[in-house]
Design a protein around this motif. Structure first.
Motif, mmCIF file in Angstrom:
data_model
loop_
_atom_site.group_PDB
_atom_site.id
_atom_site.type_symbol
_atom_site.label_atom_id
_atom_site.label_comp_id
_atom_site.label_asym_id
_atom_site.label_seq_id
_atom_site.Cartn_x
_atom_site.Cartn_y
_atom_site.Cartn_z
ATOM 1 N N ARG A 148 0.825 -1.201 0.000
ATOM 2 C CA ARG A 148 0.000 0.000 0.000
ATOM 3 C C ARG A 148 0.865 1.258 0.000
ATOM 4 O O ARG A 148 0.555 2.249 -0.662
ATOM 5 C CB ARG A 148 -0.922 -0.007 1.219
ATOM 6 N N ASN A 174 -12.680 3.810 1.976
ATOM 7 C CA ASN A 174 -11.333 3.765 2.542
ATOM 8 C C ASN A 174 -11.154 2.437 3.278
ATOM 9 O O ASN A 174 -11.879 2.134 4.216
ATOM 10 C CB ASN A 174 -11.156 4.953 3.497
ATOM 11 N N GLU A 175 -10.172 1.638 2.871
ATOM 12 C CA GLU A 175 -9.997 0.320 3.465
ATOM 13 C C GLU A 175 -9.748 0.388 4.965
ATOM 14 O O GLU A 175 -10.123 -0.515 5.711
ATOM 15 C CB GLU A 175 -8.852 -0.428 2.773
ATOM 16 N N ASP A 176 -9.121 1.453 5.430
ATOM 17 C CA ASP A 176 -8.802 1.568 6.854
ATOM 18 C C ASP A 176 -10.035 1.875 7.701
ATOM 19 O O ASP A 176 -10.041 1.611 8.905
ATOM 20 C CB ASP A 176 -7.762 2.666 7.085
ATOM 21 N N THR A 177 -11.065 2.438 7.104
ATOM 22 C CA THR A 177 -12.232 2.882 7.875
ATOM 23 C C THR A 177 -13.533 2.211 7.451
ATOM 24 O O THR A 177 -14.561 2.418 8.090
ATOM 25 C CB THR A 177 -12.415 4.405 7.728
#
Length: 657
Positions: A226, A435-438
């Motif tokens: 990433r 968003n992959e993180d959220t």
């Protein structure tokens, strides 16, 4: 992508377009691309996979994983964190021949009375599914692992495919039944990762060996895939920022300096700005980087007023010009009259400096964002950029602030500003879901909102985000949220209901999933029971292919019986009688003679214990059936009545759960 990689030809759908969901005073526009034609969530998901495939650097031995998936319908991918395991899984699923099924990701968080883990109802014919367990704990891993053996048979029966990303610490716990399907995801060549991203944007740098010194030093620490993707984006920005004739080495030097040294530069620069007005301009430029100069000027004045920074009280002609003031903070105005910092990614470092080093500034900055969003001169693109930049800052310290912001924006009542803030909330939630993180946290919050009383503005935002963003990778979760929203919306404004029915009409599997919910999860609330009964009548009126296909399966016939039972109990005969007629005619028009018998049996079983309903069903059916079929129906009714009047057991054991 290498030339010998397996997969179908490049026959992708058109670019996705814009979604509009109208309210009384505003429209929500969720931009997905510049195309004038809105795309379905399925098309958007495929397009995202296509973009990933184009920039994917193929690691060694991944073709073996493809062969395993294609032959056995399942593959288990394992590798060190940061190797790009999830991206590899998505690319493998993209490379499979695409039939009638869809690509979707199986959510690993159960919500309310959601289906069992790895429910057969999640699988459609020829679907391509991703189950990402890479970040899950051992307990959840075991729950999924224990269900996979039976699920694998379902995959084979439906010619569907599943790529499972294993949690690396527990990968060795994989059952011997599946060890033959476990394949490694090795770390790809780091330089090739960067080069692939650049080629996807039309920039070819070949395979320079050795790598430029700055890039070589950065790659030596083996950053996650990433981070390499972000570096590639930064190299593209550096290429644009430098003069024509600059080299790949120049781009790398500038990009890596921007990534590693900007924070230190800003930390040294800000203390030298003694005046509050200068710092206000610096922060405004960072928050509105790329916006028109006039907007930056107005927004700076708003920030100074909000922070009680004295305005220049000299005559106007004695004020410093904007160009001179921008120069003092390291910014400039380009030929299009838009404001930029002279150093690459300086805006990122400035925003983080103020947010992290001046905690007391966060609350007034939130108020300032509200004020700037309402500036009529603010272009749409800068509107969205401001929302995203504010979201990124909140994410560093307090994610809950984002949910409070979305709720507050949609609660504003002033007619002139409602559209502005509702759009901002839609942009914020769309960003969080994508968003992959959220993503998981945002989808969970949307679920919580959908099950509670909320404002009309927030409801409209959630409908749009579920239908056009959540639905891309998590179609079942979109159905669940839209269903809850539809139950709770005012009867005079059935927007969620209409969007839900329109959404499931695109996919037979989602119609089946909604039927599953309606039949097995009866709500306690009487109003919700009545709503679900009428929603079922709308659902069975949705065209399916093949027609009335749910009648062919004994399990789904039981679900249909349960739903019709609820209809007869909770709706007036004036509502359900025309639907019964349509139901029978649709089944009777099929070439399959068994369908009409199944349809009639479902109705008879559903009316058990209600003679008035049974009598009206018979009267309605006779008008649509032949004499022979009507006779069969009457026999079936008599049979059901005899069974209903049979003596009951007097066992003292009581009912079994």
């Amino acid at each position: 992508m290498t030339a010998d990689a397996p997969g179908p030809p490049d026959d992708e759908p058109a670019e996705p377009g814009t979604t509009n969901i109208s309210g009384d005073q505003y429209n929500i526009r969720i931009e997905q691309a510049a195309s004038p034609t809105p795309a379905s969530p399925r098309q958007v998901a495929e397009q995202q996979l296509r973009r990933l495939q184009r920039r994917f650097a193929r690691p060694d031995d991944l073709n073996d994983a493809y062969d395993t998936l294609a032959e056995h319908n399942i593959v288990f991918l394992d590798g060190a964190p940061g190797n790009g395991r999830t991206s590899a899984a998505r690319v493998l699923l993209r490379e499979l021949p695409r039939g009638t099924g869809i690509y979707h990701e199986i959510a690993t968080v159960k919500e309310g009375r959601s289906p069992e883990i790895l429910s057969p109802g999640l699988v459609g014919e020829e679907d391509r599914m991703l189950l990402d367990l890479s970040a899950e704990n051992q307990d959840l891993w075991k729950q999924y692992h224990d269900r996979l053996l039976g699920f694998h048979k379902i995959l084979a029966d439906k010619r569907a495919y599943l790529a499972v990303v294993l949690p690396h610490p527990y990968a060795d716990q994989l059952s011997p039944d599946f060890t033959g399907y476990r394949r490694p995801v090795n770390r790809p060549d780091e330089l090739e990762v960067v080069a692939s991203h650049l080629r996807a944007h039309g920039v070819t740098v070949g395979r320079p060996r050795p790598a430029p010194p700055a890039l070589h030093e950065y790659l030596a620490i083996h950053p996650p895939m990433r981070e390499l993707a972000r570096l590639a984006d930064l190299i593209l920005e550096a290429r644009k920022a430098l003069r024509p004739g600059s080299t790949f080495m120049d781009w790398c030097d500038l990009a890596i300096a921007a990534q590693t040294a900007r924070a230190e530069e800003v930390d040294s620069f800000v203390p030298g700005l003694r005046k509050g007005s200068q710092r206000a301009l610096l922060l405004t430029v960072a928050m509105l980087h790329g916006a028109p100069a006039d907007v930056v000027h107005r927004a700076t004045a708003l920030l100074q007023k909000l922070l009680d920074i004295p305005q220049d009280d000299r005559p106007l002609l004695e004020h410093k010009g904007l160009t001179e003031r921008l120069h003092k903070v390291g910014a400039t105005r380009d030929d299009a009259a838009c404001v930029h910092f002279e150093k690459l990614r300086y805006d990122h470092a400035v925003r983080r400096h103020f947010w992290l080093n001046m905690p007391d500034l966060r609350a007034p900055l939130r108020q300032w964002v509200d004020q700037v969003l309402d500036l009529p001169q603010l272009p749409d693109i800068d509107h969205r950029r401001l929302v995203v930049r504010f979201a990124e800052l909140c994410l560093a310290t307090d994610q809950e602030e984002l949910f409070r912001a979305a709720s507050a924006w949609t609660a504003k009542r002033h007619s002139r500003v409602t559209a502005t803030y509702v759009r901002a909330a839609a942009e914020l939630l769309s960003w969080g879901v994508q968003n992959e993180d959220t993503s998981q946290d945002f989808r969970t919050q949307i679920y919580k909102w959908s099950t509670r009383p909320i404002t009309a503005g927030l409801r409209l935002v959630l409908i749009a985000v579920c239908a056009r963003v959540v639905s891309i990778h998590y179609p079942e979760q979109a159905v669940v949220r839209l269903h809850h929203l539809a139950r709770r919306e005012p009867l005079r404004e059935p927007r969620a209901r209409g969007v839900l029915l329109e959404y499931v009409a695109q996919d037979l599997r989602l119609q089946l999933y909604l039927l599953y919910r309606l039949s097995l999860f009866s709500p306690a609330n009487l109003r919700h029971k009545e709503f679900d009964a009428q929603l079922f009548l709308d659902l069975v009126a949705v065209p399916t292919w093949p027609a009335h296909s749910f009648l062919r399966n004994p399990v789904t016939r039981d679900w249909l019986t349960g739903c019709w039972t609820a209809v007869f109990r909770h709706t007036d005969s004036a509502i359900w009688s025309p639907c019964v007629k349509q139901w029978i005619r649709a089944a009777n028009s099929s070439d399959d003679p068994d369908l009409v018998h199944h349809a009639l049996n479902v109705l008879v079983d559903a009316t058990a214990g209600s003679y008035p309903a049974l009598r009206q069903v018979y009267a309605t059916a006779r008008a649509s059936l032949s004499a022979e079929q009507a006779g069969l129906l009457l026999s079936r009714i008599h049979e059901a009545q005899r069974a209903d009047s049979a003596p009951r057991s007097t066992s003292q054991e009581g009912p079994q759960s």
